[in-house]
Design a protein around this motif. Structure first.
Motif, PDB file in Angstrom:
ATOM      1  N   PHE A 170       0.857  -1.183   0.000  1.00 27.80           N
ATOM      2  CA  PHE A 170       0.000   0.000   0.000  1.00 27.80           C
ATOM      3  C   PHE A 170       0.897   1.238   0.000  1.00 27.80           C
ATOM      4  O   PHE A 170       2.118   1.120   0.146  1.00 27.80           O
ATOM      5  CB  PHE A 170      -0.909   0.020   1.247  1.00 27.80           C
ATOM      6  CG  PHE A 170      -1.983  -1.036   1.218  1.00 27.80           C
ATOM      7  CD1 PHE A 170      -3.194  -0.811   0.577  1.00 27.80           C
ATOM      8  CD2 PHE A 170      -1.780  -2.273   1.818  1.00 27.80           C
ATOM      9  CE1 PHE A 170      -4.179  -1.793   0.531  1.00 27.80           C
ATOM     10  CE2 PHE A 170      -2.762  -3.261   1.772  1.00 27.80           C
ATOM     11  CZ  PHE A 170      -3.960  -3.020   1.128  1.00 27.80           C
ATOM     12  N   THR A 171       0.307   2.400  -0.168  1.00 24.56           N
ATOM     13  CA  THR A 171       1.076   3.633  -0.063  1.00 24.56           C
ATOM     14  C   THR A 171       0.974   4.110   1.382  1.00 24.56           C
ATOM     15  O   THR A 171      -0.135   4.279   1.899  1.00 24.56           O
ATOM     16  CB  THR A 171       0.493   4.710  -1.011  1.00 24.56           C
ATOM     17  OG1 THR A 171       0.602   4.221  -2.354  1.00 24.56           O
ATOM     18  CG2 THR A 171       1.247   6.018  -0.880  1.00 24.56           C
ATOM     19  N   PRO A 172       2.137   4.273   2.049  1.00 24.55           N
ATOM     20  CA  PRO A 172       2.069   4.660   3.462  1.00 24.55           C
ATOM     21  C   PRO A 172       1.438   6.039   3.599  1.00 24.55           C
ATOM     22  O   PRO A 172       1.836   6.980   2.913  1.00 24.55           O
ATOM     23  CB  PRO A 172       3.541   4.680   3.898  1.00 24.55           C
ATOM     24  CG  PRO A 172       4.320   4.871   2.641  1.00 24.55           C
ATOM     25  CD  PRO A 172       3.526   4.200   1.553  1.00 24.55           C
ATOM     26  N   ASP A 173       0.430   6.125   4.473  1.00 27.09           N
ATOM     27  CA  ASP A 173      -0.270   7.413   4.617  1.00 27.09           C
ATOM     28  C   ASP A 173       0.366   8.251   5.737  1.00 27.09           C
ATOM     29  O   ASP A 173      -0.281   8.588   6.719  1.00 27.09           O
ATOM     30  CB  ASP A 173      -1.777   7.206   4.831  1.00 27.09           C
ATOM     31  CG  ASP A 173      -2.115   6.028   5.750  1.00 27.09           C
ATOM     32  OD1 ASP A 173      -1.195   5.303   6.166  1.00 27.09           O
ATOM     33  OD2 ASP A 173      -3.307   5.840   6.047  1.00 27.09           O
ATOM     34  N   PHE A 174       1.645   8.562   5.518  1.00 24.60           N
ATOM     35  CA  PHE A 174       2.355   9.371   6.519  1.00 24.60           C
ATOM     36  C   PHE A 174       1.720  10.750   6.656  1.00 24.60           C
ATOM     37  O   PHE A 174       1.614  11.289   7.752  1.00 24.60           O
ATOM     38  CB  PHE A 174       3.833   9.527   6.139  1.00 24.60           C
ATOM     39  CG  PHE A 174       4.620   8.238   6.233  1.00 24.60           C
ATOM     40  CD1 PHE A 174       4.571   7.447   7.373  1.00 24.60           C
ATOM     41  CD2 PHE A 174       5.423   7.824   5.178  1.00 24.60           C
ATOM     42  CE1 PHE A 174       5.303   6.268   7.470  1.00 24.60           C
ATOM     43  CE2 PHE A 174       6.158   6.649   5.257  1.00 24.60           C
ATOM     44  CZ  PHE A 174       6.100   5.862   6.396  1.00 24.60           C
ATOM     45  N   ALA A 175       1.316  11.329   5.528  1.00 25.51           N
ATOM     46  CA  ALA A 175       0.695  12.657   5.601  1.00 25.51           C
ATOM     47  C   ALA A 175      -0.599  12.592   6.405  1.00 25.51           C
ATOM     48  O   ALA A 175      -1.005  13.569   7.036  1.00 25.51           O
ATOM     49  CB  ALA A 175       0.418  13.193   4.196  1.00 25.51           C
TER      50      ALA A 175
END
Ligand code: PEP
Ligand code: MN
Length: 263
Positions: A170-175
Motif C-alpha cells: 500500500f502507499t504509506p499514509d504518513f501525511a
C-alpha cells in the motif's frame, strides 16, 4: 468527547497477523513481552480477500490468544468482523480492532459503540483502504456517539495508483498522521491517539522497521506491528512479518521516541 483510556507512548501492539497455533502465539507473546510490549495482536477472525483462504481459527483463536496474553502479562487486541464475535468473547478482548475493510460498515461501528459504551473498552479503528482521512475521522464518530469515547485511530496505508506497479503493498499514509491531527484538533479531539501500522502499509519485512521509524518521527503515538518468531511459516502475511531482528530494530526506534511533533 475526551479519550480516557490510559496508554503509554509510544503504544506498541505486536503479534502475528493470524493466531495459528498454541505454540506460535505463546512463543510470540513471550518474546514480545520480554521486549517490553504490553499489547498482543493476532487475528482470530480474518477478513481475507478470498473465502478459500485461511479464515483464522475463530473462537479457538481468541481463547488461545487470551491464554497466551495472560501467561505473558499482556493485553489482547483482536479484530472482529461481526458483533456476535465480540459478544461471545467480550471479557477476553481488551482492545477491539475494527479492520480497514470494515471501517465503512457503519452498522457494525454503531453496534460496537453500543456494546462498549458501558465499560468504554477501547476500539482500535483502522483506516479504510480507500477512505479519505476525513471519512476516517467521521467513521470514529459512529462509535463515539454511542457513548464510548475511547477510539484509537490506526493508519495502515492506502490504495493509490502505486499499487498497480510497485513493490509496496500500500502507499504509506504518513501525511495522514498530520492531517488527522488537524481534523481531530478542530473537533477538540487533540488527545486522541493515532498509531501507525508499518506492516500492512509496507508489505515487505525488510522495510517495515524504516516505515515504523518514519511514522514515529512524524509523531505517531504508537505502532501496530506484525511480528513472528518464524515469519516464513506464517499462513497469512508472511512477507511483511518482521522476525526478532527486525522487531528489535523497531523497539530501538521506539525507545528513542520523542513524542508527538504537532503538540
Ligand atoms: C490486520 O491488522 O490484521 C488487518 C487485517 O489489517 P487491515 O484491516 O488494516 O488490512
Ligand atoms: Mn495482516
Amino acid at each position: 468527547m475526551k479519550f480516557n483510556y490510559t496508554i503509554e507512548k509510544p503504544l506498541i501492539i505486536a503479534g502475528p497477523c493470524a493466531v495459528e497455533s498454541e505454540k506460535q502465539i505463546f512463543s510470540i507473546a513471550q518474546a514480545a513481552s520480554s521486549r517490553g510490549v504490553k499489547y498482543l495482536r493476532g487475528g482470530a477472525f480474518k477478513p481475507r480477500t478470498s473465502p478459500r483462504d485461511f479464515q483464522g481459527l475463530g473462537d479457538v483463536g481468541v481463547d488461545l490468544m487470551r491464554r497466551a496474553a495472560d501467561a505473558a502479562g499482556m493485553k489482547v487486541v483482536t479484530e472482529i468482523l461481526e458483533l456476535s464475535s465480540l459478544e461471545r468473547h467480550y471479557d477476553k478482548i481488551d482492545v477491539v480492532q475494527i479492520g480497514g475493510r470494515s471501517m465503512t460498515s457503519y452498522g457494525l461501528l454503531k453496534s460496537v459503540g453500543v456494546s462498549t459504551a458501558a465499560d468504554q473498552k477501547p476500539v482500535l479503528l483502522k483506516r479504510g483502504l480507500s477512505s479519505t482521512v476525513r471519512e476516517f475521522a467521521l467513521a470514529a464518530q459512529y462509535i463515539l456517539e454511542k457513548g464510548n469515547p475511547n477510539v484509537i485511530f490506526c493508519l495502515r496505508g492506502i490504495r493509490t495508483f502505486e499499487q498497480i506497479d510497485s513493490i509496496f503493498r500500500f502507499t504509506p499514509d504518513f501525511a495522514g498522521l498530520l492531517e488527522l491531527r488537524e481534523i481531530l484538533a478542530a473537533e477538540g479531539m487533540e488527545d486522541y491517539p493515532v498509531v501507525f501500522d508499518p506492516s500492512h502499509s509496507c508489505g515487505i519485512s525488510k522495510y517495515v522497521p524504516e516505515f515504523a521509524k518514519a511514522a514515529l518521527a512524524l509523531g505517531a503515538d504508537g505502532l501496530l506491528v506484525e511480528y513472528c518468531i518464524e515469519p516464513e511459516k506464517a499462513k497469512v502475511d508472511s512477507r511483511q512479518c518482521v522476525d526478532n531482528l527486525g522487531f528489535d530494530k523497531i523497539m530501538q526506534y521506539a525507545a528513542n521516541y520523542s513524542g508527538n511533533i504537532s503538540r
